[in-house]
Design a protein around this motif. Structure first.
Motif, PDB file in Angstrom:
ATOM      1  N   LYS A  66       0.820  -1.208   0.000  1.00 13.39           N
ATOM      2  CA  LYS A  66       0.000   0.000   0.000  1.00 13.39           C
ATOM      3  C   LYS A  66       0.862   1.270   0.000  1.00 13.39           C
ATOM      4  CE  LYS A  66      -4.013   0.202   1.828  1.00 13.39           C
ATOM      5  NZ  LYS A  66      -5.202   0.265   2.690  1.00 13.39           N
ATOM      6  N   VAL A  67       1.992   1.239   0.700  1.00 16.66           N
ATOM      7  CA  VAL A  67       2.902   2.391   0.669  1.00 16.66           C
ATOM      8  C   VAL A  67       3.359   2.671  -0.765  1.00 16.66           C
ATOM      9  CG1 VAL A  67       5.232   3.158   1.299  1.00 16.66           C
ATOM     10  CG2 VAL A  67       3.708   2.260   3.053  1.00 16.66           C
ATOM     11  N   CYS A  68       3.530   1.591  -1.528  1.00 18.88           N
ATOM     12  CA  CYS A  68       3.997   1.726  -2.912  1.00 18.88           C
ATOM     13  C   CYS A  68       2.850   1.904  -3.913  1.00 18.88           C
ATOM     14  CB  CYS A  68       4.849   0.520  -3.293  1.00 18.88           C
ATOM     15  SG  CYS A  68       6.398   0.425  -2.364  1.00 18.88           S
ATOM     16  N   GLY A  69       1.624   2.084  -3.402  1.00 19.29           N
ATOM     17  CA  GLY A  69       0.506   2.433  -4.267  1.00 19.29           C
ATOM     18  C   GLY A  69      -0.243   1.274  -4.889  1.00 19.29           C
ATOM     19  N   TYR A  70      -0.054   0.059  -4.391  1.00 23.33           N
ATOM     20  CA  TYR A  70      -0.743  -1.095  -4.984  1.00 23.33           C
ATOM     21  C   TYR A  70      -2.239  -1.046  -4.689  1.00 23.33           C
ATOM     22  CZ  TYR A  70      -1.889  -5.914  -6.206  1.00 23.33           C
ATOM     23  OH  TYR A  70      -2.443  -7.034  -6.768  1.00 23.33           O
ATOM     24  N   GLU A  71      -3.055  -1.354  -5.699  1.00 22.62           N
ATOM     25  CA  GLU A  71      -4.514  -1.315  -5.536  1.00 22.62           C
ATOM     26  C   GLU A  71      -5.193  -2.611  -5.982  1.00 22.62           C
ATOM     27  OE1 GLU A  71      -5.909   2.124  -7.589  1.00 22.62           O
ATOM     28  OE2 GLU A  71      -5.017   3.546  -6.177  1.00 22.62           O
ATOM     29  N   GLY A  72      -4.403  -3.630  -6.314  1.00 26.92           N
ATOM     30  CA  GLY A  72      -4.994  -4.893  -6.751  1.00 26.92           C
ATOM     31  C   GLY A  72      -5.317  -5.808  -5.586  1.00 26.92           C
ATOM     32  N   PRO A  73      -5.700  -7.070  -5.862  1.00 24.50           N
ATOM     33  CA  PRO A  73      -6.125  -7.990  -4.812  1.00 24.50           C
ATOM     34  C   PRO A  73      -5.032  -8.922  -4.280  1.00 24.50           C
ATOM     35  CG  PRO A  73      -6.706  -8.901  -6.940  1.00 24.50           C
ATOM     36  CD  PRO A  73      -6.024  -7.574  -7.220  1.00 24.50           C
ATOM     37  N   TYR A  74      -3.882  -8.985  -4.957  1.00 24.49           N
ATOM     38  CA  TYR A  74      -2.971 -10.096  -4.661  1.00 24.49           C
ATOM     39  C   TYR A  74      -2.033  -9.872  -3.480  1.00 24.49           C
ATOM     40  CZ  TYR A  74      -4.762 -12.233  -8.864  1.00 24.49           C
ATOM     41  OH  TYR A  74      -5.608 -12.786  -9.794  1.00 24.49           O
ATOM     42  N   HIS A  75      -2.018  -8.654  -2.914  1.00 28.98           N
ATOM     43  CA  HIS A  75      -1.250  -8.478  -1.681  1.00 28.98           C
ATOM     44  C   HIS A  75      -1.871  -9.316  -0.563  1.00 28.98           C
ATOM     45  CE1 HIS A  75      -4.582  -5.817  -1.278  1.00 28.98           C
ATOM     46  NE2 HIS A  75      -4.081  -5.001  -0.361  1.00 28.98           N
ATOM     47  N   VAL A  76      -3.168  -9.576  -0.656  1.00 25.40           N
ATOM     48  CA  VAL A  76      -3.832 -10.443   0.322  1.00 25.40           C
ATOM     49  C   VAL A  76      -3.312 -11.878   0.195  1.00 25.40           C
ATOM     50  CG1 VAL A  76      -6.062 -11.469   0.962  1.00 25.40           C
ATOM     51  CG2 VAL A  76      -5.893  -9.007   0.490  1.00 25.40           C
ATOM     52  N   HIS A  77      -3.147 -12.354  -1.025  1.00 22.73           N
ATOM     53  CA  HIS A  77      -2.627 -13.703  -1.243  1.00 22.73           C
ATOM     54  C   HIS A  77      -1.204 -13.832  -0.710  1.00 22.73           C
ATOM     55  CE1 HIS A  77      -6.028 -13.550  -3.974  1.00 22.73           C
ATOM     56  NE2 HIS A  77      -5.928 -14.852  -4.186  1.00 22.73           N
ATOM     57  N   LEU A  78      -0.401 -12.798  -0.962  1.00 24.78           N
ATOM     58  CA  LEU A  78       0.990 -12.865  -0.513  1.00 24.78           C
ATOM     59  C   LEU A  78       1.087 -12.752   1.003  1.00 24.78           C
ATOM     60  CD1 LEU A  78       2.857 -10.828  -3.269  1.00 24.78           C
ATOM     61  CD2 LEU A  78       2.392 -13.289  -3.135  1.00 24.78           C
ATOM     62  N   ALA A  79       0.206 -11.968   1.601  1.00 23.96           N
ATOM     63  CA  ALA A  79       0.192 -11.875   3.057  1.00 23.96           C
ATOM     64  C   ALA A  79      -0.177 -13.224   3.675  1.00 23.96           C
ATOM     65  CB  ALA A  79      -0.794 -10.797   3.498  1.00 23.96           C
ATOM     66  N   ALA A  80      -1.151 -13.908   3.098  1.00 28.13           N
ATOM     67  CA  ALA A  80      -1.523 -15.237   3.582  1.00 28.13           C
ATOM     68  C   ALA A  80      -0.382 -16.224   3.361  1.00 28.13           C
ATOM     69  CB  ALA A  80      -2.788 -15.716   2.874  1.00 28.13           C
ATOM     70  N   THR A  81       0.322 -16.090   2.248  1.00 30.46           N
ATOM     71  CA  THR A  81       1.486 -16.934   1.968  1.00 30.46           C
ATOM     72  C   THR A  81       2.516 -16.797   3.075  1.00 30.46           C
ATOM     73  OG1 THR A  81       1.221 -16.809  -0.433  1.00 30.46           O
ATOM     74  CG2 THR A  81       3.417 -17.271   0.385  1.00 30.46           C
ATOM     75  N   VAL A  82       2.822 -15.560   3.425  1.00 30.81           N
ATOM     76  CA  VAL A  82       3.824 -15.288   4.459  1.00 30.81           C
ATOM     77  C   VAL A  82       3.399 -15.900   5.794  1.00 30.81           C
ATOM     78  CG1 VAL A  82       4.807 -13.416   5.853  1.00 30.81           C
ATOM     79  CG2 VAL A  82       4.766 -13.227   3.357  1.00 30.81           C
ATOM     80  N   GLU A  83       2.126 -15.790   6.125  1.00 30.17           N
ATOM     81  CA  GLU A  83       1.649 -16.352   7.388  1.00 30.17           C
ATOM     82  C   GLU A  83       1.710 -17.882   7.373  1.00 30.17           C
ATOM     83  OE1 GLU A  83       0.175 -16.099  11.361  1.00 30.17           O
ATOM     84  OE2 GLU A  83       1.267 -14.765  10.005  1.00 30.17           O
ATOM     85  N   PHE A  84       1.419 -18.496   6.242  1.00 32.32           N
ATOM     86  CA  PHE A  84       1.530 -19.951   6.138  1.00 32.32           C
ATOM     87  C   PHE A  84       2.976 -20.414   6.293  1.00 32.32           C
ATOM     88  CE2 PHE A  84      -2.610 -21.026   3.632  1.00 32.32           C
ATOM     89  CZ  PHE A  84      -3.255 -21.316   4.821  1.00 32.32           C
ATOM     90  N   ILE A  85       3.897 -19.708   5.668  1.00 38.27           N
ATOM     91  CA  ILE A  85       5.310 -20.069   5.819  1.00 38.27           C
ATOM     92  C   ILE A  85       5.720 -19.952   7.278  1.00 38.27           C
ATOM     93  CG2 ILE A  85       7.686 -19.376   5.259  1.00 38.27           C
ATOM     94  CD1 ILE A  85       6.647 -18.502   2.501  1.00 38.27           C
ATOM     95  N   HIS A  86       5.320 -18.857   7.913  1.00 38.40           N
ATOM     96  CA  HIS A  86       5.656 -18.654   9.321  1.00 38.40           C
ATOM     97  C   HIS A  86       5.076 -19.769  10.188  1.00 38.40           C
ATOM     98  CE1 HIS A  86       6.463 -16.716  13.091  1.00 38.40           C
ATOM     99  NE2 HIS A  86       5.194 -16.480  13.346  1.00 38.40           N
ATOM    100  N   THR A  87       3.817 -20.110   9.970  1.00 42.27           N
ATOM    101  CA  THR A  87       3.164 -21.150  10.768  1.00 42.27           C
ATOM    102  C   THR A  87       3.821 -22.505  10.549  1.00 42.27           C
ATOM    103  OG1 THR A  87       1.080 -19.934  10.587  1.00 42.27           O
ATOM    104  CG2 THR A  87       0.952 -22.223  11.320  1.00 42.27           C
TER     105      THR A  87
END
Length: 333
Positions: A66-87
């Motif tokens: 969001k700081v870099c101006g993204y307005e699409g839907p896939y930052h949600v997918h990548l955020a979930a990816t990061v949480e899955f890797i962490h878990t």
């Protein structure tokens, strides 16, 4: 390190600013952790994911995008990816460390068994790779795949360095860069890449996450000994009892006299710990100033994280990320 304190303004503000996106992340996590054929997978995953963690890593991805101006839907997918890797890494770590508790609750390996924890962790890694491909961005895939490899490498390095008094601060830095900072830096970097940010901004986001993760882990290791002005407390010394070579001990061993080194050999290498040994360890760390030196390093990495953000466009979320870097080391001052 806990981020649960109500005075945690940066984290609370981030969570509030990203509330809608985080709700989408949580819905996606619940959807993708399901399994039609193996009900134990959602059981084990839910036990850990829904245990009250603050979701710091996925929020870093959302904020960076969001700081870099993204307005699409896939930052949600990548955020979930990061949480899955962490878990997944937490499930594996608890087996390796033979842990009995995490976030104040029994670990999955204790409630079920080691096999279930390892295999469910593997499933979450697989799910994370499915999720990251949905952004259809090869560079994002490369960053997260590399981070997964570095995390595993850091864990193996920590295993081989365990109880080895020859471990140096440089090796310690490699370990925490793998076990903690690699996922922080990947989480922030992919947000910038997804947004199509300028290369300087992408590098700044990587450097921010790297420095934040290092500061976070150093502060965590210091707090295990009660902070720079350590006193024996309720949870003081868990790392000592588990014979973990964190930076305050590594520095104390390096400065030790012959007699002091014999103490460290007995309590860390041989595991012969007796009544009063934790107090003696703290005395030696105070004597050689290693708690204060660790604090200074954590603060320096926190400052480095904040400085990295100067390359990013002005944005309220950028200010929150800066405040977060200050907060994670604030309790060791």
């Amino acid at each position: 390190m806990s981020l649960d304190d109500k005075a945690t303004k940066p984290h609370d503000r981030l969570a509030q600013a990203l509330a809608a996106e985080m709700e989408a992340v949580n819905l996606l996590i619940r959807d993708r952790m399901s399994s039609e054929h193996a009900p134990r997978i959602p059981e084990v995953t839910a036990h850990l994911i829904e245990a009250g963690g603050k979701r710091l890593r996925p929020m870093l991805t959302l904020a960076a995008a969001k700081v870099c101006g993204y307005e699409g839907p896939y930052h949600v997918h990548l955020a979930a990816t990061v949480e899955f890797i962490h878990t997944a890494t937490l499930l594996h770590d608890d087996v390796v460390d033979e842990s009995k508790q995490r976030r104040g609750r029994p670990t999955a390996n204790l409630l079920w068994d080691n096999k279930s924890s390892v295999l469910v962790g593997d499933y979450l890694f697989a799910r994370s790779f499915q999720l990251m491909t949905e952004a259809n961005n090869m560079r994002v895939l490369n960053i997260l795949a590399n981070a997964s490899a570095v995390i595993a490498e850091g864990e193996v390095l920590q295993l081989t360095a365990a109880q080895d008094l020859a471990t140096t601060p440089a090796t310690y830095l490699k370990v925490i860069r793998g076990k903690t900072a690699a996922l922080f830096s990947a989480a922030t970097e992919v947000g910038g890449v997804l947004a199509g940010a300028h290369e300087n901004a992408v590098r700044a986001l990587h450097d921010y996450g790297d420095a934040l993760g290092i500061a976070f882990q150093m502060a965590d290791d210091l707090l295990d000994y009660g902070g720079a002005s350590a006193q024996i407390g309720k949870n003081t010394g868990d790392d000592f009892r588990e014979r973990k070579l964190t930076l305050p001990v590594i520095k104390a061993v390096a400065a030790a006299s012959t007699e002091e080194r014999a103490f460290w050999v007995r309590v860390i290498e041989k595991g012969d710990q007796r009544e009063g040994d934790l107090e003696e360890a703290l005395r030696l760390m105070h004597l050689h100033g290693t708690l204060e030196a660790t604090r200074d390093e954590a603060l320096a990495w926190g400052n480095r994280a904040r400085a990295s953000l100067n390359a990013l466009p002005e944005h309220p979320l950028r200010d929150m990320l800066s405040d977060l870097a200050e907060y994670v080391v604030a309790r060791v001052k």
